[in-house]
Design a protein around this motif. Sequence first.
Motif, mmCIF file in Angstrom:
data_model
loop_
_atom_site.group_PDB
_atom_site.id
_atom_site.type_symbol
_atom_site.label_atom_id
_atom_site.label_comp_id
_atom_site.label_asym_id
_atom_site.label_seq_id
_atom_site.Cartn_x
_atom_site.Cartn_y
_atom_site.Cartn_z
ATOM 1 N N LYS A 51 -2.809 -20.400 17.495
ATOM 2 C CA LYS A 51 -1.907 -21.338 18.316
ATOM 3 C C LYS A 51 -1.212 -22.634 17.834
ATOM 4 O O LYS A 51 -0.636 -23.014 18.355
ATOM 5 N N GLY A 52 -2.489 -23.042 17.312
ATOM 6 C CA GLY A 52 -2.094 -24.487 16.841
ATOM 7 C C GLY A 52 -1.644 -24.825 15.522
ATOM 8 O O GLY A 52 -1.397 -26.111 15.093
ATOM 9 N N ILE A 53 -1.394 -24.056 14.820
ATOM 10 C CA ILE A 53 -0.700 -23.771 13.221
ATOM 11 C C ILE A 53 0.749 -23.956 13.580
ATOM 12 O O ILE A 53 1.449 -22.832 13.795
ATOM 13 N N ARG A 54 1.539 -24.957 13.265
ATOM 14 C CA ARG A 54 2.947 -25.220 13.351
ATOM 15 C C ARG A 54 3.284 -26.432 12.159
ATOM 16 O O ARG A 54 3.232 -27.452 12.318
ATOM 17 N N HIS A 55 3.620 -25.659 11.111
ATOM 18 C CA HIS A 55 4.068 -26.552 10.161
ATOM 19 C C HIS A 55 5.372 -25.904 9.360
ATOM 20 O O HIS A 55 5.026 -24.599 8.950
ATOM 21 N N PRO A 56 6.615 -26.645 9.241
ATOM 22 C CA PRO A 56 7.720 -26.101 8.655
ATOM 23 C C PRO A 56 7.359 -25.216 7.146
ATOM 24 O O PRO A 56 8.148 -24.425 6.656
ATOM 25 N N SER A 57 6.435 -25.730 6.362
ATOM 26 C CA SER A 57 6.330 -25.322 4.983
ATOM 27 C C SER A 57 5.042 -24.458 4.450
ATOM 28 O O SER A 57 4.752 -24.277 3.683
ATOM 29 N N LEU A 58 4.485 -23.911 5.830
ATOM 30 C CA LEU A 58 3.388 -23.323 5.819
ATOM 31 C C LEU A 58 3.669 -21.939 6.388
ATOM 32 O O LEU A 58 3.970 -21.890 7.490
ATOM 33 N N MET A 59 3.359 -20.837 5.713
ATOM 34 C CA MET A 59 3.467 -19.519 6.086
ATOM 35 C C MET A 59 2.106 -18.937 6.176
ATOM 36 O O MET A 59 1.138 -19.286 5.039
ATOM 37 N N VAL B 250 -5.006 -18.293 -1.792
ATOM 38 C CA VAL B 250 -5.656 -16.939 -1.339
ATOM 39 C C VAL B 250 -6.980 -17.357 -0.991
ATOM 40 O O VAL B 250 -7.985 -17.613 -2.033
ATOM 41 N N ALA B 251 -7.531 -17.272 0.340
ATOM 42 C CA ALA B 251 -9.020 -17.493 0.718
ATOM 43 C C ALA B 251 -9.562 -16.548 1.606
ATOM 44 O O ALA B 251 -9.344 -16.880 2.907
ATOM 45 N N LEU B 252 -10.044 -15.394 1.245
ATOM 46 C CA LEU B 252 -10.746 -14.486 1.885
ATOM 47 C C LEU B 252 -12.127 -14.956 2.713
ATOM 48 O O LEU B 252 -12.812 -14.212 3.421
ATOM 49 N N HIS B 253 -12.664 -16.094 2.350
ATOM 50 C CA HIS B 253 -13.543 -16.815 2.816
ATOM 51 C C HIS B 253 -13.372 -18.215 2.801
ATOM 52 O O HIS B 253 -12.157 -18.614 2.309
ATOM 53 N N PHE B 254 -14.222 -19.310 3.387
ATOM 54 C CA PHE B 254 -13.764 -20.462 3.239
ATOM 55 C C PHE B 254 -12.307 -20.774 4.032
ATOM 56 O O PHE B 254 -11.643 -21.583 3.568
ATOM 57 N N ALA B 255 -12.121 -20.050 5.272
ATOM 58 C CA ALA B 255 -10.902 -20.166 6.026
ATOM 59 C C ALA B 255 -10.603 -21.939 6.383
ATOM 60 O O ALA B 255 -9.553 -22.089 6.252
ATOM 61 N N GLU B 256 -11.828 -22.365 6.872
ATOM 62 C CA GLU B 256 -11.414 -23.893 7.427
ATOM 63 C C GLU B 256 -11.292 -24.788 6.518
ATOM 64 O O GLU B 256 -10.279 -25.420 6.246
ATOM 65 N N TYR B 257 -11.869 -24.542 5.241
ATOM 66 C CA TYR B 257 -11.572 -25.494 4.044
ATOM 67 C C TYR B 257 -10.073 -25.172 3.547
ATOM 68 O O TYR B 257 -9.393 -26.056 3.117
ATOM 69 N N ALA B 258 -9.653 -23.734 3.407
ATOM 70 C CA ALA B 258 -8.562 -23.676 2.923
ATOM 71 C C ALA B 258 -7.329 -23.999 3.924
ATOM 72 O O ALA B 258 -6.080 -24.483 3.405
ATOM 73 N N LEU B 259 -7.649 -23.854 5.047
ATOM 74 C CA LEU B 259 -6.375 -24.354 6.120
ATOM 75 C C LEU B 259 -6.113 -25.683 5.836
ATOM 76 O O LEU B 259 -5.049 -26.264 6.006
ATOM 77 N N ASN B 260 -7.333 -26.621 5.831
ATOM 78 C CA ASN B 260 -7.222 -27.946 5.820
ATOM 79 C C ASN B 260 -6.343 -28.228 4.552
ATOM 80 O O ASN B 260 -5.727 -29.160 4.360
ATOM 81 N N LEU B 261 -6.632 -27.701 3.312
ATOM 82 C CA LEU B 261 -6.052 -27.895 1.901
ATOM 83 C C LEU B 261 -4.711 -27.367 2.057
ATOM 84 O O LEU B 261 -3.847 -28.276 1.827
ATOM 85 N N ALA B 262 -4.494 -26.424 2.959
ATOM 86 C CA ALA B 262 -2.968 -25.839 2.551
ATOM 87 C C ALA B 262 -1.973 -26.622 3.531
ATOM 88 O O ALA B 262 -0.817 -26.837 3.298
ATOM 89 N N LEU B 263 -2.423 -27.192 4.667
ATOM 90 C CA LEU B 263 -1.744 -28.271 5.510
ATOM 91 C C LEU B 263 -1.466 -29.260 4.649
ATOM 92 O O LEU B 263 -0.238 -29.980 4.868
ATOM 93 N N ALA B 264 -2.363 -29.977 3.876
ATOM 94 C CA ALA B 264 -2.278 -31.160 3.241
ATOM 95 C C ALA B 264 -1.328 -30.771 2.093
ATOM 96 O O ALA B 264 -0.337 -31.600 1.788
ATOM 97 N N VAL B 265 -1.360 -29.706 1.362
ATOM 98 C CA VAL B 265 -0.517 -29.458 0.354
ATOM 99 C C VAL B 265 0.911 -29.232 0.553
ATOM 100 O O VAL B 265 1.967 -29.528 0.013
ATOM 101 N N ALA B 266 1.110 -28.724 1.881
ATOM 102 C CA ALA B 266 2.450 -28.427 2.628
ATOM 103 C C ALA B 266 3.227 -29.541 2.778
ATOM 104 O O ALA B 266 4.361 -29.342 3.104
#
Length: 374
Positions: free
Chosen positions: A49-57, A9-25
């Motif tokens: 449009k560029g977010i495509r990862h089978p383990s990320l919702m 949950v990151a209602l701030h720090f979106a760029e940071y959180a997306l990078n982390l989420a993609l790596a954790v996924a």
Amino acid sequence: MKKPRVVLVALHFAEYALNLALAVAESREVLLVLYRGNADRELGPDWLKGIRHPSLMLLILDRPRSPLMILGNARRLVRAIQQFKPDVIHYQEDPRDEVILGLYFLRSIPIVLTVHDPTPHSGTDSNRLRYSRFRLYLPLMRRAADIAITHGGLLADNLIKAFPHFKDKVQPIPHGPLGLFSGTQPSHPSGFRLLFFGRIFEYKGLSYFVDSVIMLRDKGYPVIGVVAGFGTDLARHRQRMEEAGCFEILDRYIAAKEVPDLFLDSFAVVLPYVDGTQSGVAAMALGFARPVVASAVGSIPELVRNGENGLLVPPSDSIALSEAIETLLNDTQLWEQLTAGAQRLRDRELSWESIADKTIRVYELAGKMRLAST
């Protein structure tokens, strides 16, 4: 075999959180919760449009503008998390109304909390903590957490000092690189632009940057001070910069698409912080493999490593700051060394893959700690 599940949950720090989420996924199922406005600002309006990862919702919430919207967001948040059935919830510490409302309904799930600023910065952040609901929400969020992450060992010590609940419950993990760098290779810029970037509040030390640029110009160096961002401390120094004639002032929020050129056109990124914890600007300089000249405050020396990817100076010292920049201006080999060091850290030790590995170990520890406490 079913993958473990994580809600981030990151209602701030979106760029940071997306990078982390993609790596954790890469090894977990991840549900990432963001505010739409924050994500659009930090990542650009077409980021989705560029977010495509089978383990990320993704769960995208609009920032509420009424109590009814707050309740609606809280309901969506709780329902999505309960349906996802995570093993752990990882919050970025910027508690909002809907997050606090949801804590009660999600209390059975282990909680990891990343604390970006254990104590408030001087200036605006101090006022925000003193006068807003954040003053009440922050201790609620911290008490709910099973374990905390800070971006540096010194920050872990500061957090425990400010909030003893976290004794033996803090894990330092470095801040990962920022910027839509896509593996940017270091190259020497055509000029000598010195970048002061981001929100401009008292703790950022703009006055020392202005002093240093003017000192270097007086010595005959063709430097340009680029001040890109906005904040309450800019007005105090605007007239002096305009009179000096060697500054470019971009007094506005810098859109995501503008950021790469600003950093890649810069000879160095300058962080003359008076006080601080860690720096997203330093993380962005790392992403674009740009040398940093910074004050040695907070845990910044854990990200900006003297002689490896930057130069460190004492805080509130314009002469030391200008001399460090001058050293870099006169030594091409040093510039190349620091640039290569930044790229090496970005792609290895401080890569998001490395940080995700460390973070996943914290997730596992949080589950064990919750189990032991029941």
